[in-house]
Design a protein around this motif. Structure first.
Motif, PDB file in Angstrom:
ATOM      1  N   LYS A 179     -12.977  -0.886  -0.423  1.00  0.00           N
ATOM      2  CA  LYS A 179     -12.938   0.571  -0.333  1.00  0.00           C
ATOM      3  C   LYS A 179     -12.418   1.537  -1.564  1.00  0.00           C
ATOM      4  O   LYS A 179     -12.282   2.682  -1.644  1.00  0.00           O
TER       5      LYS A 179
ATOM      6  N   THR B 212      -1.230   4.557  -1.145  1.00  0.00           N
ATOM      7  CA  THR B 212      -2.913   4.514  -0.419  1.00  0.00           C
ATOM      8  C   THR B 212      -2.689   4.169   1.085  1.00  0.00           C
ATOM      9  O   THR B 212      -1.853   4.051   1.667  1.00  0.00           O
ATOM     10  N   GLN B 213      -3.877   3.983   1.530  1.00  0.00           N
ATOM     11  CA  GLN B 213      -4.091   3.616   3.099  1.00  0.00           C
ATOM     12  C   GLN B 213      -3.807   2.492   3.177  1.00  0.00           C
ATOM     13  O   GLN B 213      -3.767   1.315   2.195  1.00  0.00           O
ATOM     14  N   LYS B 214      -3.749   1.829   4.622  1.00  0.00           N
ATOM     15  CA  LYS B 214      -3.305   0.554   4.673  1.00  0.00           C
ATOM     16  C   LYS B 214      -4.044  -0.626   4.328  1.00  0.00           C
ATOM     17  O   LYS B 214      -5.702  -0.224   4.374  1.00  0.00           O
ATOM     18  N   GLN B 215      -3.640  -1.603   3.846  1.00  0.00           N
ATOM     19  CA  GLN B 215      -4.301  -2.536   3.352  1.00  0.00           C
ATOM     20  C   GLN B 215      -3.683  -3.970   3.536  1.00  0.00           C
ATOM     21  O   GLN B 215      -2.324  -3.840   4.022  1.00  0.00           O
TER      22      GLN B 215
ATOM     23  N   LEU C  64      -9.277   1.732  -2.596  1.00  0.00           N
ATOM     24  CA  LEU C  64      -8.304   2.933  -2.106  1.00  0.00           C
ATOM     25  C   LEU C  64      -7.595   3.653  -3.242  1.00  0.00           C
ATOM     26  O   LEU C  64      -7.005   4.360  -3.134  1.00  0.00           O
TER      27      LEU C  64
ATOM     28  N   TYR D 199       0.850  -1.145   0.114  1.00  0.00           N
ATOM     29  CA  TYR D 199      -0.033  -0.062   0.022  1.00  0.00           C
ATOM     30  C   TYR D 199       0.899   1.262  -0.065  1.00  0.00           C
ATOM     31  O   TYR D 199       0.376   2.344  -0.516  1.00  0.00           O
ATOM     32  N   GLU D 200       2.130   1.167   0.397  1.00  0.00           N
ATOM     33  CA  GLU D 200       3.023   2.071   0.511  1.00  0.00           C
ATOM     34  C   GLU D 200       3.609   2.510  -1.007  1.00  0.00           C
ATOM     35  O   GLU D 200       3.641   3.656  -1.565  1.00  0.00           O
TER      36      GLU D 200
END
Length: 374
Positions: free
Chosen positions: A237, A182-185, A239, A177-178
């Motif tokens: 979501k 994006t946000q954490k997944q 993301l 995700y980094e």
């Protein structure tokens, strides 16, 4: 960074010097489980100085016990200091002039048909790939299982990535995700089935996208016809934003004696741009710089024409590509040569010229890679 280069080169050169000793001692000594590579590279692209780098890795496998063994690799690369102002980020990332890191660390079980691996490793799939065309290939962290029968099966769950296409500090294993931003997944799960020249790959990038990729090839005399279809939809979501891509491709190859000709085309039929990848990419029209997914357009169209000749082990070729979308129109010409010097040395030389009629700036790339394996 000079210290890193000195340590790396010292270790690699010492291991190279022990090859004759390894042969004399036989297969059951610790040197028999040591291998590595010494790599020299140079790259010049628009907006950066010509960069020269030295790198390589040392890899050690423990002796096997009932099919179980462990592996450990140290990978390093250092700028040779000939372009101190702006070393190329595709070689070193955004952090300094080089680095040293643990690139592979795994425990593996294998028999004649099955392999299971957990830790850090290389992987080669359509949407997650080592893509080894710079100084530091892409490495992944997770678990991997393979079955090698009439139908080849690959299952994996990947959580982290390092290497030249991971962005920023390429020597650090970053959560996927980094890498995407994006946000954490919870990473990526994939499954692949391969039978002869046919393949089906399924991916689930948690809270981002589901992907289905299929490819097949048929041969008739000196002609090979291949087709591909890549379908991606956002999930959970979403993301990474809306993803609704439908990318189709065809590839026709003709081989006669040492001559090879190819024509390829990719077209996006979905509502968003073609699906991106963690390293590399599956599309037939991908070139050194341009790919159809990089256009990020629902109306993207790309085609390439290529020629290659084998001069007794020296492969010389060229490829021309045209990439169109609204508002981008770009053309790329690649000229390349690759050859093997004995069984342990190989060389790659490439020049790419990108001509952008609109959308992006023109770009030139010249790179050299020399690898010595031991």
């Amino acid at each position: 960074m000079k210290r890193i280069a000195g340590i790396l080169c010292g270790l690699v050169l010492a291991a190279m010097a022990q090859e004759s000793l390894r042969t004399k001692l036989g297969a059951d000594n610790y040197l028999a489980h040591l291998n590595g590579e010494l790599r020299f590279g140079s790259i010049k692209s628009s907006g950066s100085d010509t960069t020269f780098a030295l790198g390589g890795h040392l890899h050690f496998d423990t002796p096997e016990y009932h099919g179980v063994k462990a592996g450990l690799s140290f990978y390093g690369v250092s700028d040779l200091g000939l372009a101190p102002n702006s070393p190329n980020e595709e070689f070193f990332g955004t952090k300094g002039h080089g680095g040293l890191f643990v690139s592979q660390a795994f425990i593996k079980y294998e028999n004649e048909e099955f392999e299971f691996k957990g830790g850090r490793f290389l992987i080669d799939t359509p949407h997650a790939d080592s893509d080894d065309i710079r100084m530091v290939p892409n490495f992944f962290e997770g678990v991997l299982a393979k079955y090698d029968g009439d139908v080849r099966v690959t299952l994996a769950h990947l959580t982290k990535m390092a290497g030249w296409e991971s962005g920023s500090d390429i020597y650090r294993f970053k959560p996927l995700y980094e890498v995407v931003g994006t946000q954490k997944q919870n990473g990526m799960t994939l499954a692949g089935l391969e039978y002869g020249e046919y393949a089906l790959w399924l991916y689930r990038i948690d809270e981002i996208a589901n992907i289905a990729y299929a490819q097949g090839s048929w041969q008739w005399q000196d002609l090979t016809f291949s087709c591909q279809l890549d379908i991606a939809n956002d999930t959970g979501k979403a993301l990474a934003g809306s993803i609704q891509s439908r990318t189709a491709g065809i590839l026709i190859e003709y081989s006669y004696d040492a001559l090879s000709l190819s024509v390829a085309c990719n077209k996006e039929f979905g509502d968003t741009g073609s699906m991106w990848s963690f390293g590399g990419g599956p599309f037939f029209t991908s070139m050194e710089d341009l790919t159809i997914d990089a256009l990020e357009a629902s109306d993207a169209l790309a085609y390439t024409i290529g020629v290659e000749y084998d001069f007794g082990g020296v492969h010389v070729g060229g490829m021309y590509g045209n990439f169109k979308s609204d508002p981008v129109e770009a053309k790329e010409t690649d000229l390349y040569a690759s050859w093997e010097l004995g069984q342990k040395m190989e060389a790659q030389l490439l020049y790419a010229a990108v001509d952008n009629a609109k959308g992006y700036e023109d770009k030139d790339i010249f790179r050299i890679l020399l690898n010595y394996s031991f």
